[in-house]
Scaffold this motif. Structure first.
Motif, PDB file in Angstrom:
ATOM      1  N   ALA A   1      15.573 -49.253  40.081  1.00 27.20           N
ATOM      2  CA  ALA A   1      16.124 -48.416  39.021  1.00 27.20           C
ATOM      3  C   ALA A   1      16.636 -47.092  39.580  1.00 27.20           C
ATOM      4  O   ALA A   1      17.692 -46.601  39.168  1.00 27.20           O
ATOM      5  CB  ALA A   1      15.062 -48.170  37.948  1.00 27.20           C
TER       6      ALA A   1
ATOM      7  N   ARG B   1      15.195 -46.550  31.463  1.00 32.70           N
ATOM      8  CA  ARG B   1      15.965 -47.636  30.851  1.00 32.70           C
ATOM      9  C   ARG B   1      16.274 -48.714  31.879  1.00 32.70           C
ATOM     10  O   ARG B   1      16.145 -49.913  31.606  1.00 32.70           O
ATOM     11  CB  ARG B   1      17.266 -47.088  30.251  1.00 32.70           C
ATOM     12  N   ARG B   2      16.660 -48.313  33.056  1.00 29.76           N
ATOM     13  CA  ARG B   2      16.958 -49.271  34.131  1.00 29.76           C
ATOM     14  C   ARG B   2      15.711 -50.083  34.493  1.00 29.76           C
ATOM     15  O   ARG B   2      15.797 -51.284  34.730  1.00 29.76           O
ATOM     16  CB  ARG B   2      17.510 -48.565  35.369  1.00 29.76           C
TER      17      ARG B   2
ATOM     18  N   GLU C   1      13.288 -50.889  32.514  1.00 35.61           N
ATOM     19  CA  GLU C   1      13.090 -51.856  31.433  1.00 35.61           C
ATOM     20  C   GLU C   1      14.065 -53.029  31.552  1.00 35.61           C
ATOM     21  O   GLU C   1      13.693 -54.184  31.325  1.00 35.61           O
ATOM     22  CB  GLU C   1      13.226 -51.178  30.068  1.00 35.61           C
ATOM     23  N   LEU C   2      15.314 -52.748  31.920  1.00 34.91           N
ATOM     24  CA  LEU C   2      16.297 -53.815  32.096  1.00 34.91           C
ATOM     25  C   LEU C   2      15.902 -54.748  33.241  1.00 34.91           C
ATOM     26  O   LEU C   2      16.033 -55.976  33.125  1.00 34.91           O
ATOM     27  CB  LEU C   2      17.690 -53.221  32.335  1.00 34.91           C
TER      28      LEU C   2
ATOM     29  N   ALA D   1      12.980 -56.914  32.090  1.00 37.04           N
ATOM     30  CA  ALA D   1      13.476 -57.975  31.206  1.00 37.04           C
ATOM     31  C   ALA D   1      14.171 -59.061  32.023  1.00 37.04           C
ATOM     32  O   ALA D   1      14.042 -60.255  31.727  1.00 37.04           O
ATOM     33  CB  ALA D   1      14.439 -57.390  30.172  1.00 37.04           C
ATOM     34  N   GLY D   2      14.884 -58.674  33.062  1.00 38.72           N
ATOM     35  CA  GLY D   2      15.538 -59.648  33.935  1.00 38.72           C
ATOM     36  C   GLY D   2      14.529 -60.553  34.623  1.00 38.72           C
ATOM     37  O   GLY D   2      14.750 -61.771  34.728  1.00 38.72           O
TER      38      GLY D   2
ATOM     39  N   LYS E   1      16.086 -63.903  36.009  1.00 40.87           N
ATOM     40  CA  LYS E   1      17.310 -63.454  36.656  1.00 40.87           C
ATOM     41  C   LYS E   1      17.047 -63.211  38.144  1.00 40.87           C
ATOM     42  O   LYS E   1      16.035 -62.650  38.528  1.00 40.87           O
ATOM     43  CB  LYS E   1      17.815 -62.169  36.005  1.00 40.87           C
TER      44      LYS E   1
ATOM     45  N   SER F   1      22.201 -58.138  41.659  1.00 42.10           N
ATOM     46  CA  SER F   1      21.773 -59.154  40.696  1.00 42.10           C
ATOM     47  C   SER F   1      22.878 -60.189  40.562  1.00 42.10           C
ATOM     48  O   SER F   1      24.058 -59.844  40.547  1.00 42.10           O
ATOM     49  CB  SER F   1      21.510 -58.536  39.325  1.00 42.10           C
TER      50      SER F   1
ATOM     51  N   GLN G   1      25.538 -56.963  39.337  1.00 43.29           N
ATOM     52  CA  GLN G   1      25.145 -55.625  39.798  1.00 43.29           C
ATOM     53  C   GLN G   1      25.205 -55.624  41.319  1.00 43.29           C
ATOM     54  O   GLN G   1      24.677 -56.539  41.960  1.00 43.29           O
ATOM     55  CB  GLN G   1      23.724 -55.271  39.373  1.00 43.29           C
TER      56      GLN G   1
ATOM     57  N   ASN H   1      29.657 -51.318  26.228  1.00 45.95           N
ATOM     58  CA  ASN H   1      28.583 -50.371  25.958  1.00 45.95           C
ATOM     59  C   ASN H   1      28.956 -48.925  26.231  1.00 45.95           C
ATOM     60  O   ASN H   1      28.143 -48.045  26.058  1.00 45.95           O
ATOM     61  CB  ASN H   1      27.349 -50.736  26.784  1.00 45.95           C
TER      62      ASN H   1
END
Length: 170
Positions: free
Chosen positions: A19, A47-48, A50-51, A54-55, A60, A76, A93, A156
């Motif tokens: 992140a 936020r990063r 959390e992303l 989630a991945g 992912k 990614s 990414q 976004n």
């Protein structure tokens, strides 16, 4: 350049460092291209994190480039599932810590990823570059990626930033 380089699949313990790499990369690459409000959102380390978490939950695939044991690059990948595309991998990414840009580490990470794709039977790779990110355009074009004329609006973002699709045959 540090010769203690390792590229491997990311682990959950890498999330904070990943992140931080993405956040610092966004600040370096996009400060002139996106609004201050968008930067606050997209370069937000929490936020990063959390992303990335989630991945991991979704399975992912993310790779990290470590230099001297520290995460300095993040990539990614996933299957690109748009109509008209088969056997295509997407790099969604690709970020390096600004402190290591220009040392050949991005090339090492890209070569590793493309070799992985080829070994898994993919015939081509696709990625999107934000319009105006000239350093990234030069890098990807040197790696053999070519724009195919397709643009997408970066949904976004509050501005009208567009992503340019680049494709490379493997």
């Amino acid at each position: 350049m540090n010769t203690d380089i390792l590229i491997r699949e990311a682990e959950k313990t890498d999330v904070k460092a990943m992140a931080e790499v993405v956040s610092s990369s966004w600040k370096a690459a996009y400060s002139e291209l996106i609004s201050e409000d968008d930067m606050k959102l997209f370069a937000n380390v929490v936020r990063r994190e959390e992303l990335f978490k989630a991945g991991f939950e979704k399975g992912k695939l993310t790779y990290v480039l470590l230099c001297g044991g520290a995460v300095k690059g993040v990539c990614s990948v996933e299957r690109y599932e748009k109509e008209g595309f088969s056997d295509t991998a997407e790099i969604d990414q690709f970020y390096l810590s600004p402190s290591v840009i220009g040392q050949g580490l991005g090339s090492r990470l890209m070569e590793h990823i493309l070799k992985e794709f080829s070994g898994k039977g993919f015939k081509q790779a696709v990625l999107f570059v934000m319009e105006g990110n000239e350093r990234a355009v030069r890098f990807y074009e040197r790696k053999g990626f070519k724009p195919d004329g397709f643009f997408s609006v970066c949904e976004n973002l509050s501005g009208k930033n567009r992503g340019i699709r680049y494709i490379k045959k493997l």
